[in-house]
Structures are given as C-alpha cells and as structure tokens.
Design a protein around this motif. Structure first.
Motif, PDB file in Angstrom:
ATOM      1  N   GLU A  95     -11.572 -12.660   9.630  1.00  0.00           N
ATOM      2  CA  GLU A  95     -12.852 -12.882  10.339  1.00  0.00           C
ATOM      3  C   GLU A  95     -12.707 -13.943  11.415  1.00  0.00           C
ATOM      4  O   GLU A  95     -13.239 -13.818  12.518  1.00  0.00           O
ATOM      5  CB  GLU A  95     -13.930 -13.329   9.338  1.00  0.00           C
ATOM      6  CG  GLU A  95     -14.678 -12.173   8.696  1.00  0.00           C
ATOM      7  CD  GLU A  95     -15.730 -12.666   7.702  1.00  0.00           C
ATOM      8  OE1 GLU A  95     -16.436 -13.652   8.006  1.00  0.00           O
ATOM      9  OE2 GLU A  95     -15.799 -12.067   6.612  1.00  0.00           O
TER      10      GLU A  95
ATOM     11  N   SER B  87     -13.150 -13.251  15.392  1.00  0.00           N
ATOM     12  CA  SER B  87     -14.187 -13.942  16.179  1.00  0.00           C
ATOM     13  C   SER B  87     -13.556 -14.779  17.295  1.00  0.00           C
ATOM     14  O   SER B  87     -14.147 -14.934  18.366  1.00  0.00           O
ATOM     15  CB  SER B  87     -15.124 -14.776  15.304  1.00  0.00           C
ATOM     16  OG  SER B  87     -14.426 -15.706  14.561  1.00  0.00           O
TER      17      SER B  87
ATOM     18  N   ASP C 292     -13.091 -12.400  20.013  1.00  0.00           N
ATOM     19  CA  ASP C 292     -14.396 -12.170  20.660  1.00  0.00           C
ATOM     20  C   ASP C 292     -14.716 -13.232  21.708  1.00  0.00           C
ATOM     21  O   ASP C 292     -15.383 -12.949  22.700  1.00  0.00           O
ATOM     22  CB  ASP C 292     -15.523 -12.154  19.615  1.00  0.00           C
ATOM     23  CG  ASP C 292     -15.517 -10.887  18.774  1.00  0.00           C
ATOM     24  OD1 ASP C 292     -14.920  -9.888  19.204  1.00  0.00           O
ATOM     25  OD2 ASP C 292     -16.103 -10.912  17.672  1.00  0.00           O
ATOM     26  N   ASP C 293     -14.256 -14.458  21.464  1.00  0.00           N
ATOM     27  CA  ASP C 293     -14.558 -15.573  22.375  1.00  0.00           C
ATOM     28  C   ASP C 293     -13.648 -15.586  23.600  1.00  0.00           C
ATOM     29  O   ASP C 293     -13.875 -16.367  24.522  1.00  0.00           O
ATOM     30  CB  ASP C 293     -14.396 -16.919  21.643  1.00  0.00           C
ATOM     31  CG  ASP C 293     -15.466 -17.124  20.578  1.00  0.00           C
ATOM     32  OD1 ASP C 293     -16.512 -16.447  20.664  1.00  0.00           O
ATOM     33  OD2 ASP C 293     -15.246 -17.941  19.660  1.00  0.00           O
TER      34      ASP C 293
END
Length: 396
Positions: free
Chosen positions: A301, A305, A308-309
């Motif tokens: 996770e 993430s 994603d950034d």
C-alpha cells in the motif's frame, strides 16, 4: 534531441553505414530463444536501407577468446533476415579482405552482417589499428547499441573518433527516455531499487538520493537497511557488515530531502522455495528462524501510494524474491499499479535491468511502461550517474 546527431541529420544514400547493434541474443542448441534485441534494432536497419544506405552490421556475440565457431554471428544474421523480412548477407570476418570484398559487392539498400568483432582481441582493447581497419569499411558510424555503451571498445566507442558519429533510433529512444527519467524529469520523481545486495548498488543508491524525491528500497537490500536500524530480521538475507554504509545513505537522503521508503511489514517463510508456507508479520515480530522473502500488504500500500504521488518513476530491481511464487506479490502489485498509472497518462515510467524486465514480463505490463531498457550494465551505470563512453562520443 539536440545533444546528439540522429538519422535525421545525415544523407544516407549510397553511403556505407557501419551500424553497431546488439545481437548478443540468448541461444540454446543453436536456436535463438529471445529475439527482443533483434526486434529493437530492426527499425534502424530498415530505415537506413530504405534511404539507400548500405547497412553493415557490427556486433559481438558471447565472450570468445579468439575465433570460435560456436560464437559465430552467422545463425544470428539469418534470424535478423527473418525479423526484417529482407536478405542479410554474411562476411566471415569483420576486417580485411573478406569484409572489404563483401562490402564492395553491396548495392544501395543491401544489408550485410560482419563476423563477431570479439574474434579479434583488439576490439575490447580499443586498439587504434583495429579501429582504423574497421573505419576503412564505412563512411558513417551509427551506434544503436546502448546496452554496450558502457564499454569503450573499438566498435562501440573508437569508431566515433574516426567517422561521423550518429545515434541510431534505438539509441535515440533510450537516451530520450533516460533524459525524461533523470536528466530533466517531471517532478516529483520516485525510484524503486531492489535486488539481493546493497554492495552491487551502492553507487546507484548514493547517486539517486541526490536526484529523486522518494526512494523505495526493496528485496534483500532492504533487510540490510532494517538491520542497520536495529530491527531483528531473523535469518533473512542481509549484508550486516554494510550497516554503517546503509546508515550513511539514510543520512545523505535526509540531508537531500529524499524520502526513503522501507518495508513496514514483511512476508516471512522458513524455507527458500516456491510455495513454502508463509505469513505476513509486522517488523517488530519477525520470527528468529524466519526469512523475509517479500514486502507485506501494508508495504505494498505504501509503495503504490508513493507511485500515486509521483510524476516520474525509475525502477531497477524487484522488491521481493519474485522468481518464487507467492513471493512475487509485492513486485507484481507495484508493476501493475505503475503500468495502470502510465496508461492513464499520469506517470512517466522507465525501468531496466534483467530481473526488472523479467518481472515486468511476468506481470505482463512491460508494454505499458513508458520505456523498458534491455541494457543491463549500461542502464545501471547510467543510473549511477557515470558517463558512458559509447554515448559521450555521440555528443555533438
């Protein structure tokens, strides 16, 4: 690509074009098992031939000590012919009378493959007389072998001092992709670095912490960092003698404002084998007789993430023992997530290195990444920030 001359900058008609390609393909029992490298250079060969150039292929194969029939490029030349769907002649040497006669017989648009450059020890020595003997055969030198660009050999670097030096289309694509990844990248930039040992990627980690916004460290390498921070890692693979080096890299990252992302949980087994019984543990509860073989669900996770950034991702090395199921989960999840972000035009993703390419192929997402480099050593040295001789000689 202003820094390098490309095929757009030269008139190829009637010219003898010495085209350095990577034909060092895997072979078993005389059969080629993977044609990726041939397929990569096919567009450059076709373009030069279609523009009326005489295409003279220069390449090495294996690590022969002198002339050795099992390392002949003759069967590879036949495979090139099948891939490019046009005849490819073959000359039994890469210099001297044999090569000169074969080239003299060429018409515009013809393709000829010369024998393995490494049949001559002078190739790897970048011997000036050997360079001159090669240069005599051509009017232009085109380098399309990024994977051999970290070596200053006669056909990969020496010729660039004797003939007009041009980047082929594969080389051009690689250099443009690498520039997007670390040269002038869209920020923020995240790097994923995995693999077994810190010792093989020290220079890489040292260079990246000064260039990226976040660095995910996975694989056996992560265990060395966890151990350095006083976390008990059981019987996990780690280079415990490099604890102080790991702490120095963490310190350098903190000063450079680079976030280091290490596992926060781990998948542990008691045997290093496929489908060994395994369980996810928090880092405070790793069994003393267990081995960390993959990142755990919370770490996955965290990695997704972090992707994603990011606007740009550079990847070298798997984050777990991806060759053994089910310890490929972390690597597969990160690969599929990065591929989906890339397809959605939210990420520029550049990956390279043998294990990384194998992992992306296993996840069936290699084609969805912005660029996947098949160059092992050259890609790693570029990521380490080292100048590559075969690239430097191409600069205007």
């Amino acid at each position: 690509m202003k820094a390098f001359r490309t095929l757009d900058d030269v008139d190829l008609k009637g010219k003898r074009v010495l085209l350095r390609v990577d034909l060092n393909v895997p072979m078993e029992a005389g059969r080629i098992t993977d044609r990726t490298r041939i397929e990569r250079v096919a567009p450059t060969i076709a373009e030069i031939a279609d523009k009326g150039g005489k295409v003279i292929l220069l390449a090495h194969f294996g690590r022969p000590k002198g002339r050795d029939p099992k390392d002949s490029l003759k069967p590879v030349a036949a495979a090139v012919s099948q891939v490019i769907k046009r005849p490819v002649a073959f000359a039994d040497d890469c210099i001297g009378d044999v090569a000169e006669k074969a080239i003299a017989a060429m018409k515009d648009g013809d393709v000829l493959c010369l024998e393995n450059t490494r049949f001559h020890k002078e190739e790897e020595e970048n011997d000036p007389a050997f360079v001159a003997a090669l240069a005599k055969l051509g009017d232009i030198w085109v380098n399309d072998a990024f994977s051999a660009a970290h070596r200053a050999h006669a056909s990969t670097e020496g010729l660039g001092h004797k003939l007009p030096a041009i980047a082929g289309r594969t080389m051009q694509a690689e250099l443009e992709a690498l520039d997007k990844a670390l040269g002038a990248p869209k920020k923020p930039v995240i790097a994923i670095v995995g693999g077994a040992k810190v010792s093989t990627k020290l220079a890489l980690l040292e260079n990246l912490v000064g260039k990226v916004d976040a660095l995910v460290i996975g694989g056996g390498m992560a265990n060395t960092f966890l151990h350095a921070q006083g976390i008990a890692i059981g019987k996990s693979l780690a280079e415990k003698d490099l604890a102080s080096t790991a702490l120095r890299i963490l310190d350098k990252a903190a000063k450079a404002n680079c976030a280091i992302i290490l596992p926060v949980d781990a998948v542990v087994a008691f045997h290093f084998e496929a489908n060994a019984p395994s369980h996810a543990y928090g880092l405070d509860a790793i069994p003393s007789d267990g081995m960390i073989l993959d990142v755990g669900p919370l770490s996955i996770e965290r990695i997704t993430s972090a992707i994603d950034d990011a606007a740009t991702l550079v990847w070298n090395g798997p984050v777990g023992a991806f060759e053994l199921s089910p310890f490929d989960k972390g690597t597969m999840a990160a690969a599929k997530h990065a591929a989906a972000r890339t397809k959605a035009k939210k990420l520029i993703s550049v990956a390279g290195g043998g294990d990384t390419v194998a992992a992306l192929n296993a996840a069936r997402v290699a084609d969805d990444f912005s660029y996947v480099s098949t160059a092992g050593g050259a890609f790693l040295e570029w990521m380490e920030g080292k100048p590559l001789p075969g690239v430097e000689v191409l600069r205007r």
